[in-house]
Design a protein around this motif. Sequence first.
Motif, PDB file in Angstrom:
ATOM      1  N   PRO A 172       5.003  -4.338   3.182  1.00 39.77           N
ATOM      2  CA  PRO A 172       4.561  -5.725   3.344  1.00 39.77           C
ATOM      3  C   PRO A 172       3.244  -5.997   2.616  1.00 39.77           C
ATOM      4  N   LEU A 173       3.042  -7.250   2.325  1.00 42.36           N
ATOM      5  CA  LEU A 173       1.765  -7.712   1.806  1.00 42.36           C
ATOM      6  C   LEU A 173       0.896  -8.002   3.024  1.00 42.36           C
ATOM      7  N   LEU A 174      -0.218  -7.310   3.144  1.00 47.61           N
ATOM      8  CA  LEU A 174      -1.071  -7.411   4.323  1.00 47.61           C
ATOM      9  C   LEU A 174      -2.359  -8.141   3.976  1.00 47.61           C
ATOM     10  N   ARG A 175      -2.681  -9.145   4.733  1.00 43.73           N
ATOM     11  CA  ARG A 175      -3.919  -9.893   4.519  1.00 43.73           C
ATOM     12  C   ARG A 175      -5.019  -9.273   5.365  1.00 43.73           C
ATOM     13  N   ALA A 176      -6.188  -9.173   4.777  1.00 42.17           N
ATOM     14  CA  ALA A 176      -7.331  -8.573   5.474  1.00 42.17           C
ATOM     15  C   ALA A 176      -8.597  -9.285   5.029  1.00 42.17           C
ATOM     16  N   GLU A 177      -9.689  -8.972   5.716  1.00 39.85           N
ATOM     17  CA  GLU A 177     -10.979  -9.538   5.334  1.00 39.85           C
ATOM     18  C   GLU A 177     -12.039  -8.457   5.447  1.00 39.85           C
ATOM     19  N   VAL A 178     -13.143  -8.685   4.764  1.00 40.15           N
ATOM     20  CA  VAL A 178     -14.238  -7.713   4.742  1.00 40.15           C
ATOM     21  C   VAL A 178     -14.934  -7.712   6.095  1.00 40.15           C
ATOM     22  N   GLN A 229      -2.956   8.414  -0.172  1.00 44.47           N
ATOM     23  CA  GLN A 229      -2.084   7.240  -0.187  1.00 44.47           C
ATOM     24  C   GLN A 229      -2.753   6.138  -0.989  1.00 44.47           C
ATOM     25  N   TRP A 230      -1.994   5.504  -1.851  1.00 44.21           N
ATOM     26  CA  TRP A 230      -2.570   4.447  -2.672  1.00 44.21           C
ATOM     27  C   TRP A 230      -1.901   3.121  -2.375  1.00 44.21           C
ATOM     28  N   PHE A 231      -2.577   2.077  -2.793  1.00 44.69           N
ATOM     29  CA  PHE A 231      -2.081   0.733  -2.547  1.00 44.69           C
ATOM     30  C   PHE A 231      -2.623  -0.206  -3.617  1.00 44.69           C
ATOM     31  N   ALA A 252       5.725  -8.970  -3.826  1.00 40.76           N
ATOM     32  CA  ALA A 252       5.104  -8.705  -5.127  1.00 40.76           C
ATOM     33  C   ALA A 252       5.494  -7.338  -5.670  1.00 40.76           C
ATOM     34  N   HIS A 253       6.037  -6.459  -4.808  1.00 43.43           N
ATOM     35  CA  HIS A 253       6.422  -5.123  -5.244  1.00 43.43           C
ATOM     36  C   HIS A 253       7.775  -5.098  -5.960  1.00 43.43           C
ATOM     37  N   THR A 254       8.515  -6.199  -5.916  1.00 45.19           N
ATOM     38  CA  THR A 254       9.787  -6.268  -6.639  1.00 45.19           C
ATOM     39  C   THR A 254       9.546  -6.883  -8.006  1.00 45.19           C
ATOM     40  N   ARG A 290     -11.890 -12.561   1.905  1.00 47.84           N
ATOM     41  CA  ARG A 290     -10.479 -12.216   2.081  1.00 47.84           C
ATOM     42  C   ARG A 290      -9.911 -11.474   0.875  1.00 47.84           C
ATOM     43  N   CYS A 291      -8.848 -10.706   1.160  1.00 43.68           N
ATOM     44  CA  CYS A 291      -8.099 -10.012   0.128  1.00 43.68           C
ATOM     45  C   CYS A 291      -6.706  -9.729   0.685  1.00 43.68           C
ATOM     46  N   CYS A 292      -5.834  -9.185  -0.156  1.00 45.25           N
ATOM     47  CA  CYS A 292      -4.496  -8.773   0.272  1.00 45.25           C
ATOM     48  C   CYS A 292      -4.278  -7.341  -0.171  1.00 45.25           C
ATOM     49  N   CYS A 293      -3.552  -6.588   0.633  1.00 44.60           N
ATOM     50  CA  CYS A 293      -3.209  -5.205   0.320  1.00 44.60           C
ATOM     51  C   CYS A 293      -1.698  -5.072   0.306  1.00 44.60           C
ATOM     52  N   TRP A 294      -1.184  -4.325  -0.639  1.00 44.18           N
ATOM     53  CA  TRP A 294       0.239  -4.012  -0.679  1.00 44.18           C
ATOM     54  C   TRP A 294       0.336  -2.499  -0.704  1.00 44.18           C
ATOM     55  N   MET A 295       0.784  -1.923   0.395  1.00 43.10           N
ATOM     56  CA  MET A 295       0.784  -0.481   0.553  1.00 43.10           C
ATOM     57  C   MET A 295       1.865   0.171  -0.291  1.00 43.10           C
ATOM     58  N   ARG A 296       1.519   1.293  -0.847  1.00 41.77           N
ATOM     59  CA  ARG A 296       2.446   2.024  -1.708  1.00 41.77           C
ATOM     60  C   ARG A 296       2.602   3.446  -1.231  1.00 41.77           C
ATOM     61  N   GLU A 297       2.846   4.338  -2.153  1.00 42.57           N
ATOM     62  CA  GLU A 297       3.275   5.676  -1.806  1.00 42.57           C
ATOM     63  C   GLU A 297       2.132   6.658  -1.615  1.00 42.57           C
ATOM     64  N   SER A 298       2.526   7.840  -1.200  1.00 41.61           N
ATOM     65  CA  SER A 298       1.589   8.920  -0.965  1.00 41.61           C
ATOM     66  C   SER A 298       2.313  10.225  -1.238  1.00 41.61           C
ATOM     67  N   PRO A 299       1.571  11.263  -1.609  1.00 47.14           N
ATOM     68  CA  PRO A 299       2.219  12.575  -1.612  1.00 47.14           C
ATOM     69  C   PRO A 299       2.741  12.852  -0.205  1.00 47.14           C
ATOM     70  N   SER A 300       3.784  13.605  -0.117  1.00 51.92           N
ATOM     71  CA  SER A 300       4.409  13.884   1.170  1.00 51.92           C
ATOM     72  C   SER A 300       3.462  14.601   2.110  1.00 51.92           C
ATOM     73  N   ARG A 301       3.565  14.312   3.392  1.00 54.24           N
ATOM     74  CA  ARG A 301       2.756  15.010   4.392  1.00 54.24           C
ATOM     75  C   ARG A 301       3.123  16.485   4.452  1.00 54.24           C
ATOM     76  N   ARG A 302       4.310  16.828   3.979  1.00 57.31           N
ATOM     77  CA  ARG A 302       4.748  18.222   4.014  1.00 57.31           C
ATOM     78  C   ARG A 302       4.192  19.013   2.843  1.00 57.31           C
ATOM     79  N   ALA A 303       3.602  18.340   1.879  1.00 59.11           N
ATOM     80  CA  ALA A 303       3.139  19.024   0.671  1.00 59.11           C
ATOM     81  C   ALA A 303       2.008  19.993   1.002  1.00 59.11           C
TER      82      ALA A 303
END
Length: 165
Positions: free
Chosen positions: A24-30, A60-62, A81-83, A145-158
């Motif tokens: 999801p696109l997440l709205r946040a503020e400072v 994890q990056w976003f 926005a991720h599509t 205000r800003c928006c965050c779109w969460m993306r991937e991360s290396p696996s927790r099992r790595a």
Amino acid sequence: MRPLSERTLVARVSSARTVPSEQPLLRAEVLRTERLSPHWMRVTLRGAELSAFSPLGYDQWFRLFLPVHGPAGLARVPAKAHTLGGYLKFLRIPESARPVMRSYTVRAFRPDSLELDVDFVLHRDANGQAGPAAEWAETAKLASRCCCWMRESPSRRAAVPSTCC
């Protein structure tokens, strides 16, 4: 058992990726800013929508959408926005209103208070001009205000080499 080489560990970590089931696109503020050094700024974001944030482990990056042309542009960022279609809609926002989109790594996430820390390196060119994200971080005020779109991360099992941290 023979220990894994550093090259093998890097290859395994690089290929083992985890993507959130929802993006999801997440709205946040400072909430606050903290200058860690002359060229390093930490910005803490907060917002109810961060309850949808899925921590996936270290590194994890976003994508961060910053309203460098004013807050009205954030309202125009497509929810998907991720599509490809959503990204094309994002690019159709006039440049004079389009938020800047940059990739960042989650520094820390505190689910109990819905706080997300993001570290910015404050780059300047030979003329003293900062990039748009560095400029935003340096001038961010409480409730910016800003928006965050969460993306991937290396696996927790790595496997994480003990020498990396």
